[in-house]
Structures are given as structure tokens and as C-alpha cells.
Design an enzyme around this catalytic site. Structure first.
Site, short mmCIF file in Angstrom:
data_model
loop_
_atom_site.label_atom_id
_atom_site.label_comp_id
_atom_site.label_asym_id
_atom_site.label_seq_id
_atom_site.Cartn_x
_atom_site.Cartn_y
_atom_site.Cartn_z
N HIS A 1 97.07 33.48 29.31
CA HIS A 1 96.99 33.88 31.15
C HIS A 1 97.67 35.00 30.70
CE1 HIS A 1 93.30 30.54 31.23
NE2 HIS A 1 94.38 30.04 31.26
C1 BDR Z 1 98.07 29.56 35.07
O1 BDR Z 1 98.19 28.33 35.25
C2 BDR Z 1 98.83 27.76 33.82
O2 BDR Z 1 98.81 26.72 33.20
C3 BDR Z 1 99.54 28.91 33.23
O3 BDR Z 1 101.11 29.16 32.34
C4 BDR Z 1 98.59 29.81 33.81
O4 BDR Z 1 100.09 30.45 34.71
C5 BDR Z 1 96.37 29.76 33.80
O5 BDR Z 1 94.90 29.17 35.04
#
Ligand code: BDR
Ligand code: CA
Length: 313
Positions: free
Chosen positions: A233
Site C-alpha cells: 500500500h
Molecule cells: C494501511 O494500513 C497500514 O496497515 C499500512 O501501513 C497502510 O498504511 C493500509 O490500509
């Protein structure tokens, strides 16, 4: 491009720093930390470790320890007890600055009007607090890219909400309402499609630190999705900031659902087709400044760039 990073490291947050370090003409000018994946003290210790490991000479400021209006909730099941998949290691020797992450954002923006970009890859609490310190932030900052949201896909922490926005829905809504002229949102609609398969991981050198920390994260995503590999992500958001041509976008006016029993924390927009002259008006924040929401990306190119970034000495 000169970038302030606001993050909750976090395994994919760490990869975002690797990605930015590898880009020519890109400089990380400061890092702020926030609660989210782990408590903020742990996120700060991890940011300092990453700065040291990556050889970055940038200030790290500790940010908000809790959301604006709800209790703290963290995600060690995704990122490990130490936030780096069990590989956080020793404390860094470098130390954090005295100011808060929100003060750091506001101060840097005031001293460098129009020249700094912001990459926010954790809950938006610090950015919302920075807006309280400096209401002119939307004019003072350049491009802002936020990782968060699940607009037309399911959530990843509840059926409808994505984790970063769910961790502080009030803060996310304040940021969407603030009037940033150049705001891009990188949500699950595009990041989930960037799934890196197990072969991508297996091709990394054994002793490569990102490979080590990704083991825990890939195990989580394997059990979550039923297929091996992981979802990058935060590095995709970093890529879309530095190379916007990698993605395509839907422009709209966005809000965060704050009261829904099942939908609290979800990003919403009025996506109805309304013909010119329609008697209906838009019912989601017609007064807000439009933002861009990433809908598609060149995932193959991005994953190649990420591999290059994480294997650089
Ligand atoms: C987001 O949530 C966190 O777990 C990750 O670092 C990312 O920023 C994804 O939904
Ligand atoms: Ca993150």
C-alpha cells in the site's frame, strides 16, 4: 521533489522510505510518526531505526499518540509486535527532535511556502493537528498524497473501512475538508491490485532487510487473502506521489462517514450520474475542493521499481 513523510512504521511504511530513497531528484526532508500500526513510541523508534539503516539525514518528530475522538487501536497482527515483523532490532543511535510531528509539518510549510510535498501513509491525526496550528497549510504545502480509503471496494479492517481512515475518521474528514488544491488519495481500490506474489519476494536476496521484514506481513496477507504474497500500500502511494503518470484518477469531492454503524471510517463520494438540469443536488460535500482518487496503476512498472529500490545498497 522535497517531501515530508508522515507514517506509522509499519512494514509497508518502511518500504515506502526505501522507494523514496531510490528516486532521483527526490529528497525526504522530514519524517513524522503517528499511532496506527503500532503505538507512536514504537513507530518513532522504528522510524529512527529506518533513518539510520537507510543512511538518511532527516529529522524524525514524534506525533499523535491517539486519534482525535476515539480510543487507540493498533494492528500488530499485520505488522508484528515490534511493527517490523520481528526484525526491528536494536535501538537507533539517532534521536528524535523535540517538536511534535504536527509542529514539524506546520513549521516546515511556513518556512518553505509552496515548495514541499506531503506523503501521509498513516492515520491523519498529525495532519489534522497541523491544520489547527496553521490553517493556511493548504496554501503552504504543494502536492499532498494520502494513503487511505476504500471507495468502490471492500475495506480491510471492517467491511467498509480502510485501516488508515478507520484509525482516525475525524482527522481524515478534517483533511478532506481543508481545501488542499492538489490532493491525491491512494486507496485500496488501487493498492490491492498491486499485490506482489510470493515469487517477487523469493527473488530478493536472502540477506536483504526488506525481505526479512516482509515475511510476517506476507504471512498475514496470505491468511487474509488466501494467496501468498503481500500488498505494498504505502510504497505505491510514494510512487504515485513521485510519478503521478503511473496511475489514473477519478476526481470528486470526498467525505468520511463518521456515524455509520457498519460504515464509520469509510470514504464516500456522490458518484451518481446527474444529468445537467437534474432536480437532484449532490448530497456529499458539494462545497469541498475536489481531490483525485487513484483508480488504476501500472502495477508491473511499480513492482519493478520497488524491487530495484529495496535491493539498492
Ligand atoms: C494501511 O494500513 C497500514 O496497515 C499500512 O501501513 C497502510 O498504511 C493500509 O490500509
Ligand atoms: Ca502505514
Amino acid at each position: 521533489m522535497r517531501i515530508i513523510v508522515d507514517a506509522d512504521p509499519g512494514i509497508d511504511d518502511a518500504l515506502a522510505l526505501y522507494y523514496l530513497r531510490a528516486q532521483a531528484d527526490t529528497e525526504i526532508v522530514a519524517i513524522g510518526t503517528v499511532h496506527g500500526n503500532v503505538p507512536v513510541e514504537q513507530a518513532t523508534a522504528n522510524a529512527l531505526r529506518l533513518v539510520e539503516r537507510l543512511g538518511l539525514d532527516v529529522p524524525v518528530a514524534m506525533g499523535a499518540a491517539k486519534p482525535l475522538a476515539q480510543p487507540l487501536r493498533t494492528a500488530e497482527d499485520v505488522h508484528g509486535q515490534d511493527g517490523l515483523g520481528g526484525y526491528a532490532g536494536d535501538e537507533a543511535e539517532v534521536v528524535r527532535t523535540d517538536e511534535s510531528a504536527a509542529e514539524q509539518i506546520a513549521g516546515l510549510a511556513r518556512r518553505n511556502p509552496g515548495t514541499l510535498s506531503l506523503l501521509a501513509i498513516g492515520p491523519l491525526t498529525n495532519v489534522a493537528l497541523a491544520l489547527q496550528i496553521e490553517p493556511r497549510l493548504p496554501e503552504l504545502l504543494g502536492k499532498v498524497v494520502v494513503m487511505g480509503g476504500a471507495l468502490n471496494v471492500p475495506g480491510n479492517i471492517t467491511s467498509h473501512a480502510e485501516a488508515n481512515f478507520w484509525h482516525d475518521p475525524e482527522a481524515a474528514d478534517l483533511v478532506l475538508a481543508a481545501g488542499f488544491e492538489d490532493l491525491t488519495i491512494v486507496g485500496l481500490d488501487v493498492t490491492m491490485a498491486s499485490h506482489a506474489p510470493q515469487e517477487w519476494l523469493d527473488a530478493l536476496p536472502q540477506d536483504c532487510y526488506p525481505r526479512q521484514i516482509l515475511g510476517f506481513y506476507a504471512d498475514f496477507y496470505g491468511s487474509f487473502l488466501g494467496k501468498k504474497g503481500f500488498v505494498p500500500h504505502d510504497p505505491l502511494a510514494a510512487a504515485i506521489l513521485t510519478r503521478p503518470e503511473l496511475a489514473s484518477y477519478h476526481e470528486d469531492r470526498f467525505a468520511i462517514e463518521l456515524t455509520g454503524r457498519y460504515t464509520r471510517g469509510k470514504i464516500v463520494a456522490d458518484q451518481r450520474f446527474l444529468a445537467p438540469g437534474s432536480p437532484f443536488g449532490r448530497d456529499v460535500t458539494p462545497e469541498r475542493t475536489p481531490a483525485k482518487y487513484a483508480t488504476e496503476a501500472d502495477h508491473a512498472t511499480f513492482l519493478d521499481q520497488l524491487r530495484h529500490a529495496v535491493t539498492q545498497p
